[in-house]
Design a protein around this motif. Sequence first.
Motif, PDB file in Angstrom:
ATOM      1  N   GLY A   1       0.820  -1.210   0.000  1.00  0.00           N
ATOM      2  CA  GLY A   1       0.000   0.000   0.000  1.00  0.00           C
ATOM      3  C   GLY A   1       0.854   1.260   0.000  1.00  0.00           C
ATOM      4  O   GLY A   1       0.525   2.250  -0.667  1.00  0.00           O
ATOM      5  N   TRP A   2       1.971   1.213   0.723  1.00  0.00           N
ATOM      6  CA  TRP A   2       2.871   2.373   0.741  1.00  0.00           C
ATOM      7  C   TRP A   2       3.659   2.470  -0.559  1.00  0.00           C
ATOM      8  O   TRP A   2       4.014   3.566  -1.001  1.00  0.00           O
ATOM      9  CB  TRP A   2       3.794   2.301   1.954  1.00  0.00           C
ATOM     10  N   TRP A   3       3.928   1.343  -1.177  1.00  0.00           N
ATOM     11  CA  TRP A   3       4.565   1.374  -2.495  1.00  0.00           C
ATOM     12  C   TRP A   3       3.668   2.113  -3.493  1.00  0.00           C
ATOM     13  O   TRP A   3       4.159   2.827  -4.370  1.00  0.00           O
ATOM     14  CB  TRP A   3       4.827  -0.054  -2.980  1.00  0.00           C
ATOM     15  N   ILE A   4       2.363   1.927  -3.357  1.00  0.00           N
ATOM     16  CA  ILE A   4       1.439   2.633  -4.258  1.00  0.00           C
ATOM     17  C   ILE A   4       1.535   4.141  -4.039  1.00  0.00           C
ATOM     18  O   ILE A   4       1.508   4.927  -4.995  1.00  0.00           O
ATOM     19  CB  ILE A   4      -0.007   2.138  -4.053  1.00  0.00           C
ATOM     20  N   GLN A   5       1.665   4.559  -2.777  1.00  0.00           N
ATOM     21  CA  GLN A   5       1.842   5.989  -2.513  1.00  0.00           C
ATOM     22  C   GLN A   5       3.131   6.500  -3.147  1.00  0.00           C
ATOM     23  O   GLN A   5       3.175   7.607  -3.697  1.00  0.00           O
ATOM     24  CB  GLN A   5       1.848   6.257  -1.004  1.00  0.00           C
ATOM     25  N   GLU A   6       4.182   5.697  -3.070  1.00  0.00           N
ATOM     26  CA  GLU A   6       5.441   6.087  -3.706  1.00  0.00           C
ATOM     27  C   GLU A   6       5.280   6.153  -5.225  1.00  0.00           C
ATOM     28  O   GLU A   6       5.851   7.029  -5.886  1.00  0.00           O
ATOM     29  CB  GLU A   6       6.549   5.092  -3.338  1.00  0.00           C
ATOM     30  N   LEU A   7       4.497   5.234  -5.777  1.00  0.00           N
ATOM     31  CA  LEU A   7       4.252   5.250  -7.222  1.00  0.00           C
ATOM     32  C   LEU A   7       3.535   6.533  -7.627  1.00  0.00           C
ATOM     33  O   LEU A   7       3.834   7.119  -8.679  1.00  0.00           O
ATOM     34  CB  LEU A   7       3.421   4.029  -7.625  1.00  0.00           C
ATOM     35  N   ARG A   8       2.606   6.979  -6.805  1.00  0.00           N
ATOM     36  CA  ARG A   8       1.911   8.236  -7.104  1.00  0.00           C
ATOM     37  C   ARG A   8       2.906   9.396  -7.202  1.00  0.00           C
ATOM     38  O   ARG A   8       2.802  10.247  -8.094  1.00  0.00           O
ATOM     39  CB  ARG A   8       0.869   8.531  -6.019  1.00  0.00           C
ATOM     40  N   VAL A   9       3.859   9.424  -6.289  1.00  0.00           N
ATOM     41  CA  VAL A   9       4.878  10.481  -6.344  1.00  0.00           C
ATOM     42  C   VAL A   9       5.679  10.363  -7.637  1.00  0.00           C
ATOM     43  O   VAL A   9       5.919  11.353  -8.339  1.00  0.00           O
ATOM     44  CB  VAL A   9       5.820  10.397  -5.122  1.00  0.00           C
TER      45      VAL A   9
END
Length: 420
Positions: free
Chosen positions: A384-392
Amino acid sequence: PAAMLPQLPVHALEWLVPGLLREKCIALLKSLPKSIRRQVVPIPDWVDAALETLVPDERPLTEALGEFIRRRTATRVHPDDWRLDLLPPHLIMNVRVVDHAGKTLGQGRDVRALERRFEEAASAGAQALADQASQAPALDELPESPLPESRVTTQAGIRVEAYPALMAEAHSFKVALFDHPAKAAAVHQEGVARLAIAKRPEQVKAIKRLPGVEKCALLFAKVGSKQALVDDLLLAVFTQVVATHPLPRSANELTERLKATESELIPYATSLLTRIEEALKGHLAVTKVLKGKLNFALALVYSDVSAQMQRLVYPGFIRDAGEWLSEYPRYTEAALIRLDKAARERGRDQMMMQDVQALEARFDARRKSERRGAAEDPELVSFGWWIQELRVSLFAQQLGTQMPVSVKRLEKRWEEITSV
């Protein structure tokens, strides 16, 4: 028993029984792509050689065979190269599920599917475990003797391993039994943290009086109450400072842990409040933009960013975020950058948004189906945090990311997580 399904060693089941293992290995090698298969002929001879060296264990059978092939041929076998769907049913372990009274509920060859199918029965089995501990009196302390990591009980005539944990109730604590060690560990960690809170009233008062609390409560007001924020703050502080692994499992162990960490509570709370304030300021800045004059052409973008903010900030987010809380300012800044340029790059934004939402949909579905009480798969949580990093990376690449991320990298990581 249904309650034991989460405990089944799924990969160990792949090794079947000795009488069928050779046949299964031959079928697996025959399922490989031709480019690999032609390097391991005659297949029966290769299987015989492999079985002389391989010992059934917790590894996937395909991983063990792939490593054997790599050592002999220098050819790496990718997990996707194995066509498990081509295996005949008798080469996949059949599992019969019974309830806690021994009545057959059903059977199948996909353990995870059985878990989902018989989740209610498993809960009943877990409740049966809980009922065994329900006669225990309410506690205001951990037991004098350390709680064992596990305890053997019986269901449907089968020895079942249950996992004790200190569970917090409204005004007391009790020792409860759980059907999965991860669930027990999560409950026990919260129980220890809440017991520590109860044992340190002066530190709790001091934390509540810290100047950052009022600031954060005001910033959080549109999301939840001050009480919810303070409860989350206290639980996060005592979890990170006191309820750390290895978790105390006796009264004496908790006393020693409290003595050792007492001086760390206020400094940690002060530092944490600084991070919370920065996170909430960023969240508020994004929220203000979203509530401004709406460009209807960007309605989908606004909706997506709004959903992202709800994933980041909600009652209970402080403890859930853990160390990722420090990354919130970057996540919210990336959202602001995205909103600023979305009108100019609407087509590109929409394509990237679809990629992110596809990953989030799978993540949400898996998280819902895999959730075991209070415990979640840490690999899934990290995703889930990887997805946040992907958004960045997609919407504000100039801000940088914690690790290399791309849609392809996350797709690969997803395959690794879901193949277990």
